[in-house]
Design a protein around this motif. Sequence first.
Motif, mmCIF file in Angstrom:
data_model
loop_
_atom_site.group_PDB
_atom_site.id
_atom_site.type_symbol
_atom_site.label_atom_id
_atom_site.label_comp_id
_atom_site.label_asym_id
_atom_site.label_seq_id
_atom_site.Cartn_x
_atom_site.Cartn_y
_atom_site.Cartn_z
ATOM 1 N N GLU A 109 0.660 -0.876 -0.044
ATOM 2 C CA GLU A 109 0.009 0.084 0.090
ATOM 3 C C GLU A 109 0.755 1.441 -0.003
ATOM 4 O O GLU A 109 0.702 2.189 -0.748
ATOM 5 C CB GLU A 109 -0.929 -0.142 1.391
ATOM 6 C CG GLU A 109 -1.935 1.068 1.175
ATOM 7 C CD GLU A 109 -3.126 0.970 -0.049
ATOM 8 O OE1 GLU A 109 -3.551 1.944 -0.130
ATOM 9 O OE2 GLU A 109 -3.288 -0.220 -0.233
ATOM 10 N N ARG A 110 2.151 1.222 0.816
ATOM 11 C CA ARG A 110 3.064 2.333 0.847
ATOM 12 C C ARG A 110 3.705 2.766 -0.489
ATOM 13 O O ARG A 110 3.684 3.833 -1.084
ATOM 14 C CB ARG A 110 3.862 2.198 1.751
ATOM 15 C CG ARG A 110 3.665 2.598 3.216
ATOM 16 C CD ARG A 110 4.911 2.656 4.117
ATOM 17 N NE ARG A 110 4.286 1.938 5.396
ATOM 18 C CZ ARG A 110 4.843 0.946 5.595
ATOM 19 N NH1 ARG A 110 5.529 0.114 4.951
ATOM 20 N NH2 ARG A 110 4.427 0.260 6.841
ATOM 21 N N LYS A 111 4.050 1.560 -1.146
ATOM 22 C CA LYS A 111 4.657 1.597 -2.708
ATOM 23 C C LYS A 111 3.528 2.195 -3.702
ATOM 24 O O LYS A 111 3.895 3.127 -4.414
ATOM 25 C CB LYS A 111 4.971 0.423 -3.071
ATOM 26 C CG LYS A 111 6.408 -0.024 -2.492
ATOM 27 C CD LYS A 111 6.816 -1.558 -2.733
ATOM 28 C CE LYS A 111 8.057 -1.956 -2.091
ATOM 29 N NZ LYS A 111 8.440 -3.325 -2.595
ATOM 30 N N ARG A 112 2.302 1.793 -3.465
ATOM 31 C CA ARG A 112 1.273 2.214 -4.337
ATOM 32 C C ARG A 112 1.243 3.638 -4.235
ATOM 33 O O ARG A 112 0.947 4.399 -5.360
ATOM 34 C CB ARG A 112 -0.238 1.506 -4.269
ATOM 35 C CG ARG A 112 -1.175 1.725 -5.358
ATOM 36 C CD ARG A 112 -2.238 0.798 -4.897
ATOM 37 N NE ARG A 112 -3.152 1.004 -3.607
ATOM 38 C CZ ARG A 112 -3.737 2.004 -3.260
ATOM 39 N NH1 ARG A 112 -3.870 2.976 -4.229
ATOM 40 N NH2 ARG A 112 -4.154 2.441 -2.244
ATOM 41 N N ARG A 113 1.008 4.121 -2.952
ATOM 42 C CA ARG A 113 0.736 5.469 -2.784
ATOM 43 C C ARG A 113 1.971 6.391 -3.280
ATOM 44 O O ARG A 113 1.733 7.621 -3.836
ATOM 45 C CB ARG A 113 0.427 5.721 -1.242
ATOM 46 C CG ARG A 113 -1.014 5.526 -0.941
ATOM 47 C CD ARG A 113 -1.217 5.604 0.369
ATOM 48 N NE ARG A 113 -2.482 5.146 0.814
ATOM 49 C CZ ARG A 113 -3.041 5.280 2.024
ATOM 50 N NH1 ARG A 113 -2.283 5.944 2.993
ATOM 51 N NH2 ARG A 113 -4.281 4.721 2.509
ATOM 52 N N ARG A 114 3.052 5.806 -2.755
ATOM 53 C CA ARG A 114 4.374 6.619 -3.357
ATOM 54 C C ARG A 114 4.212 6.647 -4.891
ATOM 55 O O ARG A 114 4.677 7.846 -5.406
ATOM 56 C CB ARG A 114 5.456 5.780 -2.936
ATOM 57 C CG ARG A 114 6.762 6.785 -3.167
ATOM 58 C CD ARG A 114 8.064 6.121 -2.703
ATOM 59 N NE ARG A 114 7.903 5.541 -1.212
ATOM 60 C CZ ARG A 114 7.858 4.147 -0.955
ATOM 61 N NH1 ARG A 114 7.999 3.500 -1.933
ATOM 62 N NH2 ARG A 114 7.783 3.897 0.122
ATOM 63 N N MET A 115 3.933 5.724 -5.750
ATOM 64 C CA MET A 115 4.048 5.830 -7.165
ATOM 65 C C MET A 115 2.847 6.861 -7.735
ATOM 66 O O MET A 115 3.095 7.670 -8.709
ATOM 67 C CB MET A 115 3.625 4.317 -7.737
ATOM 68 C CG MET A 115 4.717 3.401 -7.497
ATOM 69 S SD MET A 115 6.110 3.697 -8.414
ATOM 70 C CE MET A 115 5.644 3.331 -10.154
ATOM 71 N N GLU A 116 1.737 6.784 -6.907
ATOM 72 C CA GLU A 116 0.584 7.753 -7.243
ATOM 73 C C GLU A 116 1.112 8.979 -7.058
ATOM 74 O O GLU A 116 0.891 10.150 -8.096
ATOM 75 C CB GLU A 116 -0.628 7.584 -6.374
ATOM 76 C CG GLU A 116 -1.331 6.170 -7.072
ATOM 77 C CD GLU A 116 -2.511 5.727 -6.069
ATOM 78 O OE1 GLU A 116 -2.620 6.485 -5.291
ATOM 79 O OE2 GLU A 116 -3.113 4.715 -6.433
ATOM 80 N N ARG A 117 1.756 9.325 -5.929
ATOM 81 C CA ARG A 117 2.138 10.652 -5.525
ATOM 82 C C ARG A 117 3.179 11.126 -6.570
ATOM 83 O O ARG A 117 3.236 12.390 -6.877
ATOM 84 C CB ARG A 117 2.670 10.676 -4.150
ATOM 85 C CG ARG A 117 2.789 12.163 -3.551
ATOM 86 C CD ARG A 117 3.318 11.884 -1.992
ATOM 87 N NE ARG A 117 2.637 11.349 -1.217
ATOM 88 C CZ ARG A 117 3.165 10.037 -0.763
ATOM 89 N NH1 ARG A 117 4.384 9.672 -0.934
ATOM 90 N NH2 ARG A 117 2.068 9.447 0.004
ATOM 91 N N GLU A 118 4.213 10.289 -6.800
ATOM 92 C CA GLU A 118 5.318 10.762 -8.053
ATOM 93 C C GLU A 118 4.486 11.160 -9.271
ATOM 94 O O GLU A 118 4.796 11.848 -10.023
ATOM 95 C CB GLU A 118 6.301 9.595 -8.102
ATOM 96 C CG GLU A 118 7.232 9.449 -6.838
ATOM 97 C CD GLU A 118 8.009 8.462 -6.917
ATOM 98 O OE1 GLU A 118 8.057 7.568 -8.164
ATOM 99 O OE2 GLU A 118 8.966 8.136 -6.169
ATOM 100 N N GLY A 119 3.490 10.403 -9.833
ATOM 101 C CA GLY A 119 2.757 10.410 -11.044
ATOM 102 C C GLY A 119 2.112 12.020 -11.031
ATOM 103 O O GLY A 119 2.102 12.719 -11.966
ATOM 104 N N VAL A 120 1.425 12.113 -9.930
ATOM 105 C CA VAL A 120 0.720 13.583 -9.869
ATOM 106 C C VAL A 120 1.695 14.727 -9.785
ATOM 107 O O VAL A 120 1.633 15.639 -10.573
ATOM 108 C CB VAL A 120 -0.053 13.379 -8.370
ATOM 109 C CG1 VAL A 120 -0.682 15.009 -8.485
ATOM 110 C CG2 VAL A 120 -0.915 12.607 -8.682
ATOM 111 N N VAL A 121 2.729 14.655 -9.294
ATOM 112 C CA VAL A 121 3.797 15.825 -9.388
ATOM 113 C C VAL A 121 4.264 15.851 -10.774
ATOM 114 O O VAL A 121 4.685 17.038 -11.167
ATOM 115 C CB VAL A 121 4.929 15.605 -8.282
ATOM 116 C CG1 VAL A 121 6.035 16.384 -8.449
ATOM 117 C CG2 VAL A 121 4.356 15.259 -7.074
ATOM 118 N N SER A 122 4.715 14.635 -11.366
ATOM 119 C CA SER A 122 5.255 14.810 -12.897
ATOM 120 C C SER A 122 4.001 15.367 -13.734
ATOM 121 O O SER A 122 4.404 16.199 -14.465
ATOM 122 C CB SER A 122 5.639 13.577 -13.193
ATOM 123 O OG SER A 122 4.496 12.516 -13.462
#
Length: 302
Positions: A289-302
């Motif tokens: 769950e942590r990895k999934r949220r980190r990936m989503e947060r990185e995608g929004v920033v980019s």
Amino acid sequence: MPRAEVGTPKYLANKMKSKGLQRLRWYCQVCEKQCRDENGFKCHAQSEAHLRQMLVVGENAGRHIADFSSQFQHDFVQLLSRRFGTKRVFANRVYQEFIQDKQHLHMNATRWVTLTEFAKHLGRSGIARVDETDKGWFIAWIDNSPKALAKQEASLKKERATMSDEQRERILISEQIERAKQEAGPSSGSASPPPEERALQRDDSAEKVVLSFSMKPTASGESTPAPAAGGLKLNPLKSGVNPLKRPNVFKTSAAGTSKPSDHGDSRNDKKRPASAMSAAERLILEEQERKRRRMEREGVVS
């Protein structure tokens, strides 16, 4: 050949030659004559005087041997009692002192062939205490005279008189115990026998006890708190897992995926109730769950 007269040079020469102990094999006990060599003993055995003595002895040889044996025993015991008393002494030492006298009665005229047989005879007769060691046979004279017995009895009376009251009471108590045991002898046969020792026996019908060191699975009825949605860690003390010990993620994941699910898909593990999950599975889900949220947060920033 006639004997040399007393005081003549021939008589003195013979006395000097016969000084000391001679060979026992060249001694004639019947005639009580000691020969100096084999030739002299042979000449003596063929002499007329010796032959007459042998004829007299041959008429009753058993009585003569018994007389010689009793005389030898009397002289030997007399030397033992007077010289050594009741002390324990080497048998051969007594015999060496006994044969110092040239006119002693020789053992070859008795019924005992060796000194060992004679020592055994003294032990069987109760004349002496005999014991055998590595060095040889030892003997000790037993004083059975009335004077010695009276002295021994007087010493016993003296010991009893000097005995303390406590020792007397102990002796009386022990005598009473022995008397009671003797009186209770016939009745003791009907008493119950002592309990027998029984060894531990395993019953085959008994249920086997199995010890397991693995962690027990939680019951389905117990409520287990679900993992927090915000990625917060659960309290490890409540789940029964050591917080200092880091679990093997690959091992637990392989064990989790090897179990067949009802729908045949491993993705349904997330949908399983929290009560059916183990602590390791909950940690894996939190990490994913942590990895999934980190990936989503990185995608929004980019």
